[in-house]
Design an enzyme around this catalytic site. Sequence first.
Site, PDB file in Angstrom:
ATOM      1  CG  ASP A 190      -1.910   0.970   1.399  1.00  0.00           C
ATOM      2  OD1 ASP A 190      -2.253   1.590   0.389  1.00  0.00           O
ATOM      3  OD2 ASP A 190      -2.419   1.150   2.536  1.00  0.00           O
ATOM      4  CD  GLU A 193      -0.229   5.652  -3.542  1.00  0.00           C
ATOM      5  OE1 GLU A 193       0.362   5.856  -2.467  1.00  0.00           O
ATOM      6  OE2 GLU A 193      -1.055   4.748  -3.707  1.00  0.00           O
ATOM      7  CG  ASP A 212      -8.215   4.770   0.992  1.00  0.00           C
ATOM      8  OD1 ASP A 212      -8.057   3.540   0.890  1.00  0.00           O
ATOM      9  OD2 ASP A 212      -7.413   5.508   1.581  1.00  0.00           O
TER      10      ASP A 212
HETATM   11  C1  NOJ Z   1      -4.639   3.155   2.845  1.00  0.00           C
HETATM   12  C2  NOJ Z   1      -5.274   2.043   2.085  1.00  0.00           C
HETATM   13  O1  NOJ Z   1      -5.828   2.519   0.891  1.00  0.00           O
HETATM   14  C3  NOJ Z   1      -6.291   1.352   2.958  1.00  0.00           C
HETATM   15  O2  NOJ Z   1      -6.882   0.307   2.230  1.00  0.00           O
HETATM   16  C4  NOJ Z   1      -5.617   0.844   4.217  1.00  0.00           C
HETATM   17  O3  NOJ Z   1      -6.590   0.266   5.053  1.00  0.00           O
HETATM   18  C5  NOJ Z   1      -4.941   1.990   4.950  1.00  0.00           C
HETATM   19  N1  NOJ Z   1      -4.019   2.634   4.072  1.00  0.00           N
HETATM   20  C6  NOJ Z   1      -4.217   1.536   6.201  1.00  0.00           C
HETATM   21  O4  NOJ Z   1      -3.191   0.675   5.877  1.00  0.00           O
END
Ligand code: NOJ
Length: 936
Positions: A503, A506, A580
């Site tokens: 994650d 970027e 998200d």
């Molecule tokens: C951002 C991610 O997009 C999300 O899916 C994740 O739960 C959080 N970071 C925490 O790791």
Amino acid sequence: MISRDVISLAFGQQGSPYRLDPNTIRMKNGQIEGTILKTTSEKEKIKLPLVVTFLDSGSTRIQVDEEKRQKGDIELRHDSKVRKERYNEAAGWSLTGAGLQPQKLSKFDKGAKSTTVTWGSSNQFSVIITYAPFGIELFANDKKQVVLNERGFFNFEHWRPKVEKPVTEEGKDEDKKVEPLVPQEDESTWWEETFGGNTDTKPRGPESISMDISFPGFSHVYGLPEHAGPLSLKQTRGGESNYDQPYRFFNADVFEYELDNPMTLYGAIPFMQAHNKDFTVGVFWLNAAETWVDIVKTQQGTTMGLGGHTDTLTHWFSESGVMDIFVMLTQSPKELSQKYAELTGYTAMPQMFAIAYHQCRWNYVSDEDVKDVDRKFDKHNIPYDVIWLDLEYTDDKQYFVWDQDNFPDPIGMEKQLDEHERKLVIIIDPHIKNKAGYQIVEELKSKDLAVKNKDGNFFEGWCWPGSSHWIDCFNPAAREWWKSLFPYNKMKGVQSNVWIWNDMNEPSVFNGPEVSMPRDNVHYGNWEHRDVHNLNGMTFHNATHHALVSRAKGESVRPFVLTRSFFAGSQRLGAMWTGDNQASWPHLAASIPMVLNQGVAGFPFAGADVGGFFGNPSKELQTRWYQAGAFYPFFRAHAHIDTRRREPYLLGEPYTEIMAQAVRLRYSLLPSWYTAFREAATEGVPIVRAQYYVHPHDEAGFDIDDQFYIGSTGLLVKPVVTEGGESVDIYLADDETYFDYSTYKTYSGAGKRHSVTAPLDKIPLLMQGGNIFARKDRPRRSSGLMKFDPYTLVVVLGRDGRADGELYIDDGETYDFEHGGYIHRNFTFGNGSLKSQDVSSSVSTKDTKKKAVYLKTMDNVLVERIIIVNAPKSLEGKSEVKVTGQSSKSGGTASMSYHVAKDGNAAWAVIRNPAVKIGADWSIDLGVNTDAKGEL
Ligand code: NOJ
């Protein structure tokens, strides 16, 4: 920010300043080389070397560089030590090396004003390169398909020294000011730019590039993920229902992203398909810096439809790097997918578990919590394959270190999951906590493997762990080190059923400009971050992918890595999700074009957080989201840490059962999903396919993006995405009859919408006549437990009484399929008989044994049921069919029952236990000619 000088704009009125010098044009090794001259003043002509390559794949590659920077003949500002060249390594990351060989040309004609080249198996492709102004026209079958620099937007910000202008006092010498003849260039962002308190020092000055690319006769363009908008891309220069800014690519951790918006998201694939009913052409803009794409459409010709057509005009611009453009001329979206995949690679064939259902939330709080959820799924008979751990499993956000208090026994937890062949995925991000004594950060620093700031020190920023450093996966030594962290004997608390989630790659830097790294940060090879920004995410999940492949000697299993950030080529390495999203109906609806577009751009292993990440979905929304999610290639529920628990068994009836049914439907169709993944892995095609993709000649379907087909199965789904929705209108393009998946109710009528009722417990899912697809109908706890289950074949007869389809099977785990360890069958039904034939390719002598071993393991796996939908009346009363190639006992026959058509539902027949092997040749004769013609 991208600066664009006004030289070309000023010249635009008198003609472009870019001219290809005819004296420099040469044909060398199947490539055209030459120099474009940019005239900036009477004395100054900037040299821009051009290479045009005509590729094996029928594509044309156009590369432009800048001689001065190429030779390092420039001065850097601020004593910077970064590279002087334009970034030219994106190809090394994105392309596989295949399909890049120059093609033999059948004609090379260098004229006074232009050069013409013709090539292709039937000389179907030609290109005209015009010298002044420089421009390229590309033709297929004598029709102009794509034009470069038609509008004169080609631009190359050449290197120049910063000229310090004398500072004049405001108001002084007012009367001496002279208005310049040509508009003066606005230099305010050329040399330095301040954003959010951070100053970008731009040591190489302005270096942006741009090109306009026109598609004459094309009114629809697709692709350019990742954006949350419609599949058919919108115009971007304002006007009703258009966007008023270009599609942007600058991978970013966008908080609460907006829908129907060209704003950048987490990943970037600068690949566009332009499609009309005769042709599909592609443009791949291979550049990893910040990029923008403008789209306008113009109506040409008469308004009464006679000779009138729409052109789509696009304009691409990037902040830095070389210009590297691929133009692909093809006859269909499918052919284009194949060509693009030849260049950037095919979807990696995943393990079977990876395409089953995943249960995630931020966070399962302890190993006991995980074990409890695991048991509850079983108690409620809901299959699932993978449970996920977000950040909180770590000790103080230190990856590779478990939180001892809440996860005292990770191996025990993993063992419980393993009992039902289930897996665990844990998150590992690229930011490494900057804390004394944390071994990982100590090693990262002592081995000099972290990203640097402009002063050559380790870049320090803020992310989940607080102060952090970032691994620089552009560095081969960093990737080797990353590999060394994953072996089972090194990585604590992890066994072979554990996989990884990447994650924030970027990269997300909470206190950085635009929540990312400063652009003047420095990566391995002394490249600035601005040059490689959009590649950064891919380099991280690439490193993890390879680390997982090599974590134990002799282990040959396919890795699983989920990534949030990606670039062209990421499809070779794992799956992505759309980040998200929110627990809202519009977000549910938006997920469908987003997932479809991933397929258009060659990275189809995609899904959205089921249920929505932020917020608490209503029970109805969550239920509808499971029904839609069961049709994403990547099917995972996920939720933010502040949301209420929402495991499907918690909702109560009827919701729990309806969600369970959606998950079971996914499991039953896994053989067909797996076959669709195989097609993606070998042909580059999407796994879920948009209307235009499946019916490329039907213009009425070109902007439909709320219904889609699953692989080549003929299954057509339109998830309900509105609150209180009780029915949907499904558009049918073709003359085939379609049948409701469970009632066999018939729908026919091409070019029309058909209302399909959809109360909460129903997913609008139709089967197109003429297809055969495979299922496994015995509900189990996980896909691993279904491995040797028998198959059901569904034969959906078309109007001509015929049908066909394919099934691909392998061990769902290892790489043996690359050595013949797989089954690939073609089923055909016609003339009253169903046949199974082998379509696997032949294997080398070395691999014959592997193939035989695999076939042996599948020897007892049979077809237990064949359902014939739209069964002809001539079968009525027949109770037995003849089976040839049967494995055993039943004496060459099997029983059949027939169910007559009624109340608009088609007739159907069931053949029970034909006892034929899934991996062998066989045929089943019904004893009557069932072809529609034969019937009449
Ligand atoms: C951002 C991610 O997009 C999300 O899916 C994740 O739960 C959080 N970071 C925490 O790791």
